[in-house]
Design a protein around this motif. Structure first.
Motif, PDB file in Angstrom:
ATOM      1  N   GLU A 151      -6.376   0.276  -2.102  1.00 47.42           N
ATOM      2  CA  GLU A 151      -5.919   1.201  -2.951  1.00 47.42           C
ATOM      3  C   GLU A 151      -6.549   2.676  -3.172  1.00 47.42           C
ATOM      4  N   TRP A 152      -7.692   2.655  -2.435  1.00 49.85           N
ATOM      5  CA  TRP A 152      -8.549   3.758  -2.561  1.00 49.85           C
ATOM      6  C   TRP A 152      -8.542   4.507  -1.006  1.00 49.85           C
ATOM      7  N   CYS A 153      -7.770   4.029  -0.227  1.00 51.96           N
ATOM      8  CA  CYS A 153      -7.851   4.582   1.395  1.00 51.96           C
ATOM      9  C   CYS A 153      -7.066   5.809   1.522  1.00 51.96           C
ATOM     10  N   SER A 154      -7.377   6.251   2.640  1.00 52.35           N
ATOM     11  CA  SER A 154      -6.683   7.323   3.248  1.00 52.35           C
ATOM     12  C   SER A 154      -5.747   6.745   4.446  1.00 52.35           C
ATOM     13  N   TRP A 155      -6.484   5.993   5.149  1.00 49.33           N
ATOM     14  CA  TRP A 155      -5.956   5.628   6.281  1.00 49.33           C
ATOM     15  C   TRP A 155      -6.153   3.804   6.383  1.00 49.33           C
ATOM     16  N   VAL A 174      -4.908  -1.818  17.031  1.00 45.52           N
ATOM     17  CA  VAL A 174      -4.928  -1.665  15.894  1.00 45.52           C
ATOM     18  C   VAL A 174      -4.177  -0.253  15.745  1.00 45.52           C
ATOM     19  N   MET A 175      -3.293  -0.331  14.697  1.00 47.65           N
ATOM     20  CA  MET A 175      -2.330   0.859  14.581  1.00 47.65           C
ATOM     21  C   MET A 175      -2.876   1.256  13.141  1.00 47.65           C
ATOM     22  N   PHE A 176      -3.135   2.584  12.946  1.00 43.10           N
ATOM     23  CA  PHE A 176      -3.269   3.348  11.949  1.00 43.10           C
ATOM     24  C   PHE A 176      -2.360   4.196  11.146  1.00 43.10           C
ATOM     25  N   VAL A 177      -1.948   3.829   9.867  1.00 42.23           N
ATOM     26  CA  VAL A 177      -1.041   4.420   8.939  1.00 42.23           C
ATOM     27  C   VAL A 177      -1.595   4.824   8.143  1.00 42.23           C
ATOM     28  N   PRO A 178      -1.050   6.308   7.375  1.00 43.80           N
ATOM     29  CA  PRO A 178      -1.646   6.914   6.446  1.00 43.80           C
ATOM     30  C   PRO A 178      -1.322   6.023   5.055  1.00 43.80           C
ATOM     31  N   ALA A 179      -1.986   6.311   4.021  1.00 43.55           N
ATOM     32  CA  ALA A 179      -2.169   5.561   2.870  1.00 43.55           C
ATOM     33  C   ALA A 179      -0.608   5.655   2.022  1.00 43.55           C
ATOM     34  N   ASP A 180      -0.135   6.757   2.185  1.00 46.69           N
ATOM     35  CA  ASP A 180       1.478   6.827   1.689  1.00 46.69           C
ATOM     36  C   ASP A 180       2.303   6.297   2.163  1.00 46.69           C
ATOM     37  N   LEU A 193     -16.540 -11.068  -5.199  1.00 42.61           N
ATOM     38  CA  LEU A 193     -16.091  -9.731  -4.764  1.00 42.61           C
ATOM     39  C   LEU A 193     -14.947  -9.120  -5.226  1.00 42.61           C
ATOM     40  N   ARG A 194     -14.755  -9.302  -6.492  1.00 47.28           N
ATOM     41  CA  ARG A 194     -13.296  -9.094  -7.149  1.00 47.28           C
ATOM     42  C   ARG A 194     -13.088  -7.445  -7.086  1.00 47.28           C
ATOM     43  N   GLY A 195     -14.449  -6.573  -7.161  1.00 48.69           N
ATOM     44  CA  GLY A 195     -14.411  -5.414  -7.228  1.00 48.69           C
ATOM     45  C   GLY A 195     -13.663  -4.622  -6.002  1.00 48.69           C
ATOM     46  N   THR A 196     -13.771  -5.418  -4.845  1.00 47.87           N
ATOM     47  CA  THR A 196     -13.271  -4.837  -3.517  1.00 47.87           C
ATOM     48  C   THR A 196     -11.755  -4.521  -3.539  1.00 47.87           C
ATOM     49  N   ALA A 197     -11.000  -5.240  -4.488  1.00 49.99           N
ATOM     50  CA  ALA A 197      -9.425  -5.328  -4.740  1.00 49.99           C
ATOM     51  C   ALA A 197      -8.695  -5.241  -3.359  1.00 49.99           C
ATOM     52  N   SER A 198      -9.290  -6.513  -2.509  1.00 51.69           N
ATOM     53  CA  SER A 198      -9.042  -6.633  -1.103  1.00 51.69           C
ATOM     54  C   SER A 198      -7.537  -7.138  -1.184  1.00 51.69           C
ATOM     55  N   ASN A 199      -6.446  -6.300  -1.546  1.00 53.63           N
ATOM     56  CA  ASN A 199      -5.151  -6.886  -1.587  1.00 53.63           C
ATOM     57  C   ASN A 199      -4.462  -6.915  -0.374  1.00 53.63           C
ATOM     58  N   GLU A 200      -3.281  -7.097  -0.379  1.00 55.99           N
ATOM     59  CA  GLU A 200      -2.481  -7.315   0.792  1.00 55.99           C
ATOM     60  C   GLU A 200      -1.335  -6.098   1.022  1.00 55.99           C
ATOM     61  N   ILE A 201      -0.840  -6.014   2.405  1.00 49.94           N
ATOM     62  CA  ILE A 201       0.045  -4.715   2.692  1.00 49.94           C
ATOM     63  C   ILE A 201       1.207  -5.353   3.305  1.00 49.94           C
ATOM     64  N   LYS A 202       2.146  -4.775   2.784  1.00 47.97           N
ATOM     65  CA  LYS A 202       3.723  -5.070   3.687  1.00 47.97           C
ATOM     66  C   LYS A 202       4.252  -3.742   4.253  1.00 47.97           C
ATOM     67  N   LEU A 203       4.463  -3.823   5.570  1.00 53.51           N
ATOM     68  CA  LEU A 203       5.210  -2.484   6.087  1.00 53.51           C
ATOM     69  C   LEU A 203       6.492  -3.159   6.696  1.00 53.51           C
ATOM     70  N   GLU A 204       7.514  -1.971   6.715  1.00 52.75           N
ATOM     71  CA  GLU A 204       8.837  -2.274   7.448  1.00 52.75           C
ATOM     72  C   GLU A 204       9.240  -1.199   8.219  1.00 52.75           C
ATOM     73  N   ARG A 205       8.855  -1.502   9.381  1.00 56.62           N
ATOM     74  CA  ARG A 205       9.606  -0.363  10.522  1.00 56.62           C
ATOM     75  C   ARG A 205       8.668   1.109  10.228  1.00 56.62           C
ATOM     76  N   VAL A 206       7.377   1.166  10.090  1.00 54.52           N
ATOM     77  CA  VAL A 206       6.732   2.484   9.915  1.00 54.52           C
ATOM     78  C   VAL A 206       6.464   3.086  11.359  1.00 54.52           C
ATOM     79  N   PHE A 207       6.629   4.207  11.451  1.00 53.43           N
ATOM     80  CA  PHE A 207       6.313   4.824  12.860  1.00 53.43           C
ATOM     81  C   PHE A 207       4.980   5.155  13.061  1.00 53.43           C
TER      82      PHE A 207
END
Length: 400
Positions: A151-155, A174-180, A193-207
């Motif tokens: 949640e604090w990333c740029s990439w 490894v394919m790099f995707v911008p945060a937005d 390690l609760r503070g890491t907020a190591s959550n999950e990501i979903k993508l759908e056909r991001v170039f």
């Protein structure tokens, strides 16, 4: 820092200045530890202070505006940050490690990262997606877990198996995707390690264009840059796994250092129930603290020697370690973190029932040190098996 641990200039900052910044940031994180535990994320004020500190640039080349620090400085800064918050040290280490290996990617992507808004560089290196070939790149879809600091990333670098143009076989990429472009799912409900907020990501056909793709497994095997520029510094001659995985060791080391401090402070003022005697007078408590202290000293000494050995090998031109050398380093990383977990458990068990409460700093530290020791590249079973196999002339583990 030299190979013997003396101060050295790191671009515009001395090691002493960097450590002072790390110490101040660590104390800020320690001050906000209860909020971190309650919200399951490091408070924004601490994240912003991390961005402002300049410490995330320690793994970035001078050419790209970084500090290009000696790895001894990198790990000592990480240990100090982790003394204030294992989660903070974890996020620092991942971003510094990622910034380091970005130096082997395309020049264009390095410039995009340099010029983007402040943020962590995060990744999930277990292939968990699908890449559909498209003009000039791929359309990336999938679901990735354990994306620390997303949640604090740029990439975000997301692993997938696909075949690049000009290659004959699919390979881990490894394919790099911008945060937005990221869809984040808040799933990080954990013991430690609760503070890491190591959550999950979903993508759908991001170039993802080709210049934002890195053949990480290939680089881990041959150590050859895949971009247009080869950085001349020794920092960029270190082997991938030795450099990347060590960033996961010092969160346990730094947090265990705080455990020693908290145990000593608590035991000095603790009065044992029923006996109404001072806990500091108990021989067992004295012995427990002394035993844990020398174990911590041994773990830190091994961490620093690990870095010195890797640096000396790189300076001597031995950039790709032998299988047995890699397995030995895997074993050392596992030893460092498991030793930290074991000494933490010793002290927690002797700290009394008051440490069971969620308001206890000892309880939170106990959870964090154990959590920080559980990453797959720190597994003692895999590490020792791998080392034993290579010593017998057999293939080791692929995480070595």
């Amino acid at each position: 820092m030299s190979r013997q641990g003396t101060a050295v200039q790191s671009n515009e900052f001395t090691e002493a200045e960097l450590m002072m910044r790390a110490r101040g940031l660590a104390e800020l994180a320690w001050k906000h530890r209860e909020e971190t535990e309650a919200t399951r994320r490091i408070p924004r004020v601490v994240i912003d202070a991390l961005f402002d500190s300049g410490l995330l640039r320690l793994g970035t080349s001078r050419r790209m505006g970084g500090l290009e620090g000696h790895p001894l400085t990198l790990v000592e800064v990480g240990r100090e940050l982790s003394r204030g918050s294992a989660a903070l040290g974890w996020l620092y280490g991942l971003t510094v490690g990622h910034q380091w290996y970005l130096s082997f990617m395309s020049e264009r992507f390095q410039q995009e990262v340099r010029d983007s808004k402040p943020g962590l560089i995060v990744d999930s290196l277990v292939p968990a997606g699908q890449a559909e070939p498209a003009d000039g790149g791929f359309l990336l879809s999938g679901h990735w877990k354990f994306v620390s600091g997303v949640e604090w990333c740029s990439w975000a670098g997301l692993a997938v198996v696909a075949k690049l143009p000009g290659r004959t076989e699919p390979e881990p990429l490894v394919m790099f995707v911008p945060a937005d472009k990221l869809k984040i799912e808040d799933t990080w409900h954990t013991v430690g390690l609760r503070g890491t907020a190591s959550n999950e990501i979903k993508l759908e056909r991001v170039f993802v264009p080709l210049h934002r793709i890195f053949a990480l497994a290939r680089f881990a095997a041959d150590g050859k840059p895949q971009g247009e520029v080869s950085e001349p510094g020794t920092l960029y001659k270190l082997p991938f796994m030795a450099m990347a995985a060590i960033q996961l060791c010092y969160p346990a080391l730094g947090a265990a250092q705080r455990v020693l401090e908290e145990y000593a402070a608590w035991t000095k003022k603790r009065v044992r129930a029923y006996e109404h005697t001072a806990a500091k007078e108990a021989p067992y408590s004295q012995m427990t603290l002394a035993d844990a202290t020398v174990k911590w000293d041994a773990a830190r000494a091994l961490l620093l020697q690990y870095v010195r050995d890797a640096w000396e090998a790189a300076e001597a031109g031995r950039e790709v370690p032998s299988p047995e050398e890699r397995a030995r380093m895997f074993g050392q990383r596992a030893f460092i973190t498991r030793t930290c977990a074991e000494l933490t458990n010793q002290l927690f068990l002797d700290s009394g029932a008051m440490s069971l409460f969620e308001t206890s700093a000892m309880q939170a530290l106990w959870r964090d040190v154990n959590a920080a020791s559980m990453h797959m590249v720190l597994s003692r079973g895999d590490a020792l098996t791998s080392l034993g196999r290579t010593q017998m002339g057999l293939p080791g583990h692929h995480f070595a």
